[in-house]
Every structure is written in C-alpha cells, then in structure tokens.
Write an enzyme that holds these catalytic residues in place. Structure first.
Site, PDB file in Angstrom:
ATOM      1  N   ASP A 135       1.115  -1.360   0.117  1.00 33.10           N
ATOM      2  CA  ASP A 135       0.093  -0.254  -0.345  1.00 33.10           C
ATOM      3  C   ASP A 135       0.545   1.176   0.007  1.00 33.10           C
ATOM      4  O   ASP A 135       1.777   1.168   0.009  1.00 33.10           O
ATOM      5  CB  ASP A 135      -0.862   0.044   1.116  1.00 33.10           C
ATOM      6  N   ASP A 153      -6.962  -1.212  -5.213  1.00 32.88           N
ATOM      7  CA  ASP A 153      -8.022  -0.935  -3.657  1.00 32.88           C
ATOM      8  C   ASP A 153      -8.883  -0.367  -4.474  1.00 32.88           C
ATOM      9  O   ASP A 153      -9.905  -0.284  -4.305  1.00 32.88           O
ATOM     10  CB  ASP A 153      -7.604  -0.906  -2.759  1.00 32.88           C
TER      11      ASP A 153
END
Length: 175
Positions: A135, A153
């Site tokens: 991330d 995402d």
C-alpha cells in the site's frame, strides 16, 4: 449475482459480438492490473517500509505492508489469512470472469466487474509473491490517517460503487 438477460443472448463458448466484448473487459482488467503492479514495483524499488513523502497537506506517498484485508482486517491473525485471502481472491476472479462472459454486453456492470477483477488479481499477486499487499496512498486530515491503499484497492472501490449504481439503475428501469 443474478442479472437480467444480456443484450444478445448466446450460448457459452459462442463467439460473436458478446465474445469480442469479453476480451475488451479482460483488457480493461489487465490495464488495471498492470497499473497496480507497476506502481507497487516503483514503491518497492524506491521506498523502504515506513518511508513517507509528503505531497500535499492531506496526501502522502508511503510504503506500507498489509497482511490482512481491507482496513488491515485480520492483519495480526498469525499468517493463515495470507492463503485465505489469496484463495478468496482467486475464487472471486473465477466468478467474475464467468459473469463477464455471461453479461459481456452490459457495459456498466462489466466495467465494474473488470475493475474489481484487475484489482483483486493485483492484490493476489502481492500476497503470493510478498506475503502482504503493498500500500502507498496515504490520505490524512488533522492528524487522522485513512488506512493506506493502492491502485488495486482504488479499482475495487470504484468497481463496487459502479455495481451499486448499476443495480439502482436496473431497478429504476424495471419500474
């Protein structure tokens, strides 16, 4: 996910325009996947875990590792979650391809599913290769940080929103 009849009903495996559309949706999923993996490769190449670059007063680029699911759900579960979420992602990908094939003519529905497919496969690759999802997008406001996320995402979130919109529009048309 039960859907209405596709614009051009066809037998599974038959070619035609619906078959050609399937490859367009698979192409979009591939674009999402490639963008996701490219950006994660850049982060892994240029950032160490925890490194942060402020971009604006509310956005940073950061390297974070997520061993759980959304919002780090089950991140500290002891390792079994890696394979559980990998299997879940693979099962979702198979189901999505089946749905894309069955409903290739439904544009918003298929855009949503193809976006989710590209994102799901991107995160599955991370889990298999690294044991965690990379991330790097960090939004914050007055000391509160939204959990870091990535291109996959984002595509999954956009896809989910489009699925909701598609269903609302379908219900509205059915009235």
């Amino acid at each position: 996910m039960a859907r209405g009849k596709s614009a051009a009903p066809r037998r599974p495996g038959s070619g035609g325009a619906a078959g050609a559309s399937l490859w367009g949706w698979m192409g979009w999923a591939l674009v999402v996947l490639l963008a996701d993996q490219f950006t994660k490769t850049m982060i892994l190449g240029f950032y160490h875990l925890g490194d942060t670059t402020p971009v604006t007063g509310f956005f940073n680029i950061v390297r974070a590792h997520n061993t759980g699911a959304a919002f780090s759900f089950l991140a500290a579960a002891g390792g079994w979650q890696r394979w559980f979420f990998t299997a879940l992602g693979v099962a979702a990908a198979v189901f999505i391809v089946w749905q894309l094939r069955a409903h290739a003519g439904q544009k918003l529905f298929c855009f949503a599913l193809a976006s989710i497919l590209g994102g799901a496969v991107g995160n599955v690759i991370d889990r298999v290769v690294h044991g965690y999802v990379v991330d790097f997008l960090d939004f914050h406001w007055h000391g509160w940080h939204f959990p870091a996320f990535n291109v996959a995402d984002s595509a999954i979130t956009v896809g989910a929103a489009c699925l909701i919109l598609d269903e609302l529009l379908r219900v509205r048309r059915a009235r």
